[in-house]
Design an enzyme around this catalytic site. Structure first.
Site, PDB file in Angstrom:
ATOM      1  N   HIS A   1       7.868   8.483   4.193  1.00 47.57           N
ATOM      2  CA  HIS A   1       7.804   7.106   4.702  1.00 47.57           C
ATOM      3  C   HIS A   1       6.392   6.532   4.594  1.00 47.57           C
ATOM      4  O   HIS A   1       6.011   5.651   5.359  1.00 47.57           O
ATOM      5  CB  HIS A   1       8.282   7.028   6.161  1.00 47.57           C
ATOM      6  CG  HIS A   1       9.620   7.642   6.400  1.00 47.57           C
ATOM      7  ND1 HIS A   1      10.802   6.990   6.149  1.00 47.57           N
ATOM      8  CD2 HIS A   1       9.966   8.876   6.843  1.00 47.57           C
ATOM      9  CE1 HIS A   1      11.818   7.777   6.438  1.00 47.57           C
ATOM     10  NE2 HIS A   1      11.335   8.935   6.859  1.00 47.57           N
TER      11      HIS A   1
ATOM     12  N   SER B   1     -13.352  -8.073 -12.210  1.00 49.53           N
ATOM     13  CA  SER B   1     -12.931  -9.408 -11.805  1.00 49.53           C
ATOM     14  C   SER B   1     -13.866 -10.436 -12.434  1.00 49.53           C
ATOM     15  O   SER B   1     -15.079 -10.225 -12.511  1.00 49.53           O
ATOM     16  CB  SER B   1     -12.960  -9.540 -10.285  1.00 49.53           C
ATOM     17  OG  SER B   1     -12.869 -10.895  -9.892  1.00 49.53           O
TER      18      SER B   1
ATOM     19  N   LYS C   1     -15.454  -5.637  -7.996  1.00 51.32           N
ATOM     20  CA  LYS C   1     -14.087  -5.162  -8.194  1.00 51.32           C
ATOM     21  C   LYS C   1     -13.969  -4.166  -9.344  1.00 51.32           C
ATOM     22  O   LYS C   1     -14.586  -4.303 -10.379  1.00 51.32           O
ATOM     23  CB  LYS C   1     -13.139  -6.334  -8.473  1.00 51.32           C
ATOM     24  CG  LYS C   1     -12.951  -7.293  -7.323  1.00 51.32           C
ATOM     25  CD  LYS C   1     -12.183  -6.630  -6.174  1.00 51.32           C
ATOM     26  CE  LYS C   1     -10.762  -6.250  -6.549  1.00 51.32           C
ATOM     27  NZ  LYS C   1      -9.943  -7.410  -6.957  1.00 51.32           N
TER      28      LYS C   1
ATOM     29  N   GLU D   1      -1.112  -0.598 -13.016  1.00 52.23           N
ATOM     30  CA  GLU D   1      -0.400  -1.816 -12.612  1.00 52.23           C
ATOM     31  C   GLU D   1       0.489  -2.329 -13.744  1.00 52.23           C
ATOM     32  O   GLU D   1       1.633  -2.743 -13.509  1.00 52.23           O
ATOM     33  CB  GLU D   1      -1.401  -2.896 -12.194  1.00 52.23           C
ATOM     34  CG  GLU D   1      -2.048  -2.637 -10.854  1.00 52.23           C
ATOM     35  CD  GLU D   1      -3.072  -3.693 -10.473  1.00 52.23           C
ATOM     36  OE1 GLU D   1      -3.514  -3.686  -9.308  1.00 52.23           O
ATOM     37  OE2 GLU D   1      -3.443  -4.526 -11.333  1.00 52.23           O
TER      38      GLU D   1
END
Length: 470
Positions: free
Chosen positions: A169, A290, A296, A303
């Protein structure tokens, strides 16, 4: 009679191989709408391979002479030479790769090229080409999956002593070895290889000789053709053979499951590389920055793999939808099978390749993994199991342990910090041996049943995988 003569004069000369039936040329819009050569041109090697085998089969049947066979085969080899070196000139009237190759063959060797299509249809021809192509791509994919497994096993070997929180979970549950977690994916990809190989057994059935739908009038030896092309067997129903795309659906299904597994790993890498987890460091060469925020480091590769998974799922559903309402036998709808399958094959192959290299260079943050084992009562199950070993029913042991965890949380302490006297406040069954249970390494090494996370089992499994993947 005069009307018939007038009609004959309106028919275009030359053009399409099937133009004799028609009085009008194909509309320009229809030419563009139905043309598939931009998609199926990648089948050229398989089309020529199948055409050479068909030519040899026609020779065996006495339909072609030895000289004719030699000329056609040589002509096909010249066409392939042009295609491989990007010297082949496609023309606007080339509907698909099959007609383009036949057109060029005839240009090279003359009218004899028209004999090649004897006894076959584009219906069984395209099915053959697709099966040859899918067979080759799936074989290559199994090899790539094995490379990926080797990389995961190597990473597991390097981290066989590193504990981490195991999750259910997405909550910390019990300690496991980081290597044990990686080996879970090795098991997944082994099942994927099994699914791909299983799909290959139904891909490897030879459809040529089925004609347009009813078979052929020529005495061709279909098993001989199959042996030339490396097929294990031949199709047994001509109607089914030209309209069957089950092999594509099975392949697409196996590809979808592979992407699902890649996506699960990608999701974990995205979480683990975040500032909140810091379990791993993704290689800089596989990340981006970024345009606005200089600090970043974005996990773009995992992704994108996660995002492309939906794309592969869509291709599977698209193939199923295309087939669901088609009457026997061949229908032009089936032209839409190749864009879906080709893109799915490309996407999965590219995803496996890039993830293999990413995982090869992955850095594991041992300190962060160790810190994550603190708090949350991750050794609670060890306490409950200890009480069970002392004769306490599991449900009672569970309740007692729950009260201990609640007290520890309230006191802002850790389970491993408890003394024997403190444990005995909750049950007289605790003995000094209970304190030995309250260590991460002890909790891990007690999981000695097959498939458990004990270090000796994990190291044994690493050795087994290393040998199996050698």
């Amino acid at each position: 009679m005069a009307r018939a003569k007038r009609r004959a004069k309106t028919r275009p000369m030359g053009g399409k191989a099937w133009a004799g039936r028609f009085r009008e040329r194909t509309n320009r819009l229809v030419e563009t709408f139905t043309r598939s050569v931009t998609i199926d041109r990648r089948l050229y090697a398989q089309d020529i391979q199948g055409s050479i085998a068909h030519c040899q089969t026609l020779a065996k049947a006495g339909v072609l002479s030895r000289r004719e066979t030699a000329m056609i085969v040589r002509g096909l080899q010249l066409v392939q030479h042009e295609l491989e070196r990007d010297r082949f000139k496609f023309l606007p009237e080339d509907e698909d790769i099959h007609m383009a190759i036949e057109r060029r063959l005839t240009e090279l060797i003359g009218p004899l090229g028209g004999k090649l299509h004897t006894g076959r249809s584009r219906n069984d021809q395209v099915s053959l080409d697709a099966r040859l192509y899918v067979r080759n791509r799936l074989t290559a994919l199994v090899s790539r999956l094995m490379d990926f497994q080797r990389v995961l096993v190597e990473q597991a070997k390097k981290t066989s002593d590193v504990p981490m929180p195991g999750y259910t979970h997405l909550q910390r549950a019990q300690p496991v070895l980081f290597a044990h977690h990686l080996l879970a994916y090795v098991e997944m990809f082994e099942r994927d290889k099994g699914r791909v190989r299983d799909a290959q057994t139904r891909v490897n059935v030879m459809p040529l000789g089925s004609g347009a739908l009813a078979g052929t009038n020529y005495p061709v030896d279909r098993r001989y053709t199959a042996s030339l092309l490396g097929f294990t067997t031949v199709t047994q129903n001509s109607l089914d053979a030209v309209s069957d795309r089950d092999f594509m659906i099975e392949a697409a299904s196996a590809l979808a499951v592979i992407m699902m597994h890649l996506s699960r790993l990608s999701e974990e890498l995205i979480l683990w590389s975040s500032q909140e987890f810091q379990f791993v460091e993704l290689p800089d060469a596989f990340c981006t920055g970024s345009s606005m925020m200089p600090q970043k480091k974005n996990p773009d590769v995992p992704e994108l793999v996660r995002g492309k998974t939906g794309r592969v799922y869509g291709h599977l559903v698209g193939l199923l939808t295309t087939l669901k309402g088609l009457p026997l036998s061949y229908n032009r709808d089936l032209q839409e099978d190749k864009p879906a399958l080709f893109d799915a094959l490309d996407t999965v192959a590219d995803s496996v390749e890039v993830m293999t290299e990413l995982m090869r260079r992955l850095a594991v943050n041992r300190d962060a993994l160790t810190r994550a084992l603190q708090g949350g009562g991750m050794l609670a199950t060890e306490i409950a199991d200890y009480l069970v070993s002392r004769g306490v029913p599991f449900r009672e042991a569970h309740a007692v342990t729950g009260r201990i965890v609640r007290w520890v949380l309230d006191e802002e302490r850790e389970l491993h910090e408890l003394s024997l006297e403190e444990l005995r406040r909750f049950s007289p069954k605790f003995e000094p041996s209970a304190l030995q249970r309250l260590t991460v390494q002890g909790a891990i090494d007690r999981k000695v049943q097959i498939g458990g996370t004990a270090r000796k089992l994990v190291e044994r499994r690493i050795r087994e995988w290393t040998k199996a993947l050698a």
